[in-house]
Design an enzyme around this catalytic site. Structure first.
Site, PDB file in Angstrom:
ATOM      1  CG  ASP A   1      -1.749   1.184   1.419  1.00 15.23           C
ATOM      2  OD1 ASP A   1      -2.622   1.168   2.294  1.00 15.23           O
ATOM      3  OD2 ASP A   1      -1.534   2.185   0.687  1.00 15.23           O
TER       4      ASP A   1
ATOM      5  N   GLY B   1      -9.357   3.751  -5.371  1.00 14.53           N
ATOM      6  CA  GLY B   1      -7.972   3.314  -5.574  1.00 14.53           C
ATOM      7  C   GLY B   1      -6.947   4.074  -4.754  1.00 14.53           C
TER       8      GLY B   1
ATOM      9  CG  ASP C   1      -7.750  10.462  -5.861  1.00 14.08           C
ATOM     10  OD1 ASP C   1      -8.501  10.932  -6.720  1.00 14.08           O
ATOM     11  OD2 ASP C   1      -7.114  11.163  -5.036  1.00 14.08           O
TER      12      ASP C   1
ATOM     13  N   GLY D   1      -5.282   1.193 -13.192  1.00 15.92           N
ATOM     14  CA  GLY D   1      -6.442   0.666 -12.457  1.00 15.92           C
ATOM     15  C   GLY D   1      -7.716   1.092 -13.142  1.00 15.92           C
ATOM     16  CB  VAL D   2     -10.226   3.666 -12.162  1.00 10.42           C
ATOM     17  CG1 VAL D   2     -11.351   4.447 -12.809  1.00 10.42           C
ATOM     18  CG2 VAL D   2     -10.681   3.119 -10.818  1.00 10.42           C
TER      19      VAL D   2
HETATM   20  N1  APR Z   1      -1.235   1.460  -3.040  1.00 11.75           N
HETATM   21  C1  APR Z   1      -0.565   1.147  -4.187  1.00 11.75           C
HETATM   22  N2  APR Z   1      -1.175   0.877  -5.354  1.00 11.75           N
HETATM   23  C2  APR Z   1      -2.530   0.918  -5.369  1.00 11.75           C
HETATM   24  C3  APR Z   1      -3.306   1.246  -4.216  1.00 11.75           C
HETATM   25  C4  APR Z   1      -2.587   1.519  -3.018  1.00 11.75           C
HETATM   26  N3  APR Z   1      -3.230   1.832  -1.874  1.00 11.75           N
HETATM   27  N4  APR Z   1      -4.631   1.223  -4.568  1.00 11.75           N
HETATM   28  C5  APR Z   1      -4.670   0.879  -5.872  1.00 11.75           C
HETATM   29  N5  APR Z   1      -3.425   0.688  -6.363  1.00 11.75           N
HETATM   30  C6  APR Z   1      -2.993   0.337  -7.723  1.00 11.75           C
HETATM   31  C7  APR Z   1      -4.004  -0.269  -8.633  1.00 11.75           C
HETATM   32  O1  APR Z   1      -4.031  -1.672  -8.467  1.00 11.75           O
HETATM   33  C8  APR Z   1      -3.433   0.133  -9.997  1.00 11.75           C
HETATM   34  O2  APR Z   1      -2.412  -0.772 -10.356  1.00 11.75           O
HETATM   35  O3  APR Z   1      -2.638   1.580  -8.322  1.00 11.75           O
HETATM   36  C9  APR Z   1      -2.800   1.495  -9.743  1.00 11.75           C
HETATM   37  C10 APR Z   1      -3.628   2.695 -10.209  1.00 11.75           C
HETATM   38  O4  APR Z   1      -4.986   2.418  -9.977  1.00 11.75           O
HETATM   39  P1  APR Z   1      -6.055   3.562  -9.602  1.00 11.75           P
HETATM   40  O5  APR Z   1      -5.871   3.970  -8.211  1.00 11.75           O
HETATM   41  O6  APR Z   1      -7.385   3.045 -10.057  1.00 11.75           O
HETATM   42  O7  APR Z   1      -5.647   4.820 -10.505  1.00 11.75           O
HETATM   43  P2  APR Z   1      -5.872   5.097 -12.057  1.00 11.75           P
HETATM   44  O8  APR Z   1      -5.962   3.860 -12.862  1.00 11.75           O
HETATM   45  O9  APR Z   1      -4.815   6.116 -12.406  1.00 11.75           O
HETATM   46  O10 APR Z   1      -7.317   5.787 -12.104  1.00 11.75           O
HETATM   47  C11 APR Z   1      -7.461   7.070 -11.553  1.00 11.75           C
HETATM   48  O11 APR Z   1      -9.329   6.378 -10.222  1.00 11.75           O
HETATM   49  O12 APR Z   1      -9.409   6.520  -7.944  1.00 11.75           O
HETATM   50  C12 APR Z   1      -9.802   7.136  -9.111  1.00 11.75           C
HETATM   51  O13 APR Z   1      -9.921   9.470  -8.545  1.00 11.75           O
HETATM   52  C13 APR Z   1      -9.178   8.493  -9.260  1.00 11.75           C
HETATM   53  O14 APR Z   1     -10.527   9.083 -11.159  1.00 11.75           O
HETATM   54  C14 APR Z   1      -9.227   8.670 -10.763  1.00 11.75           C
HETATM   55  C15 APR Z   1      -8.935   7.270 -11.272  1.00 11.75           C
END
Ligand code: APR
Length: 200
Positions: free
Chosen positions: A16, A38, A40, A138-139
């Site tokens: 994390d 995620g 964020d 991710g998202v």
């Molecule tokens: N620590 C490390 N890595 C993480 C964590 C964490 N706590 N949570 C998620 N991840 C990983 C996910 O598995 C993915 O590989 O971080 C990567 C990015 O995933 P997201 O957080 O979904 O970010 P992203 O794909 O850039 O999408 C951004 O998602 O949360 C919303 O507000 C954000 O609209 C924006 C979008």
């Protein structure tokens, strides 16, 4: 200088992001900077409500750009700053037909700018260590292998021309994700020179 000269300053960890103690943590934000799920969501939970109140004053952040904020509650674990960057949403390139080689899509260039924008801010603020999540994978649906190649390429290029940050950490959420980064950080040509089996 060999492109691998920077690799001694790059580390891959699994876990994390909000538990790390680097001087800067990078947030995978959206253009509003007002939080999400995620990374964020985890960053806003760990930094506390002052982060959202502060971000409301920033007027958002465009894709490929980055903004630096205080770490608020995360200062307790030694984090000096948060750097929020907005990655591209995969599939956003109106001209893409799916056959583009790496670097030839709008999203490739926007993701590369995220890494460069973050590192420029970190260096400008004298931060010695920065931890990145896998932005956009991710998202936002960016293919993980393609994203890792872009991330490592831009981080290597920056570290070869800048003494700061001294250390960059790629923080992956799973072992599978980390294996993608580790495979790219293993300098195959050096391995090949010594006849190491991994160089195949
Ligand atoms: N620590 C490390 N890595 C993480 C964590 C964490 N706590 N949570 C998620 N991840 C990983 C996910 O598995 C993915 O590989 O971080 C990567 C990015 O995933 P997201 O957080 O979904 O970010 P992203 O794909 O850039 O999408 C951004 O998602 O949360 C919303 O507000 C954000 O609209 C924006 C979008």
């Amino acid at each position: 200088m060999s492109p691998y000269a920077a690799d001694q300053r790059i580390e891959v960890v699994v876990g994390d992001l909000t538990t790390l103690r680097t001087e800067a943590l990078v947030n995978a934000a959206n253009e509003s900077l007002l939080g999400g799920s995620g990374v964020d969501g985890a960053i806003h939970r760990a930094a506390g409500p002052r982060l959202l109140a502060h971000n409301r004053t920033l007027g958002g952040c465009s894709t490929g750009s980055a903004k630096l904020t205080p770490a608020f509650d995360l200062e307790a674990q030694g984090v000096k700053a948060l750097i929020h960057t907005v990655g591209p949403i995969w599939g956003d390139d109106p001209l893409a037909d799916g056959t583009e080689p790496l670097g030839y899509r709008l999203e490739d260039n926007q993701l590369g700018r995220c890494y460069a924008s973050v590192l420029e801010l970190a260096a400008a603020h004298g931060l010695v260590s920065v931890a990145f999540p896998a932005i956009s994978t991710g998202v936002y649906g960016f293919p993980k292998d393609r994203a890792a190649t872009i991330a490592i390429g831009h981080v290597r290029a920056f570290l070869l021309r800048s003494a700061l940050p001294e250390r960059v950490v790629f923080c992956c959420f799973t072992e599978e994700d980390a294996a993608i980064y580790r495979a790219r950080l293993k300098p195959r040509d050096i391995l090949r020179q010594i006849g190491h089996p991994d160089s195949e």
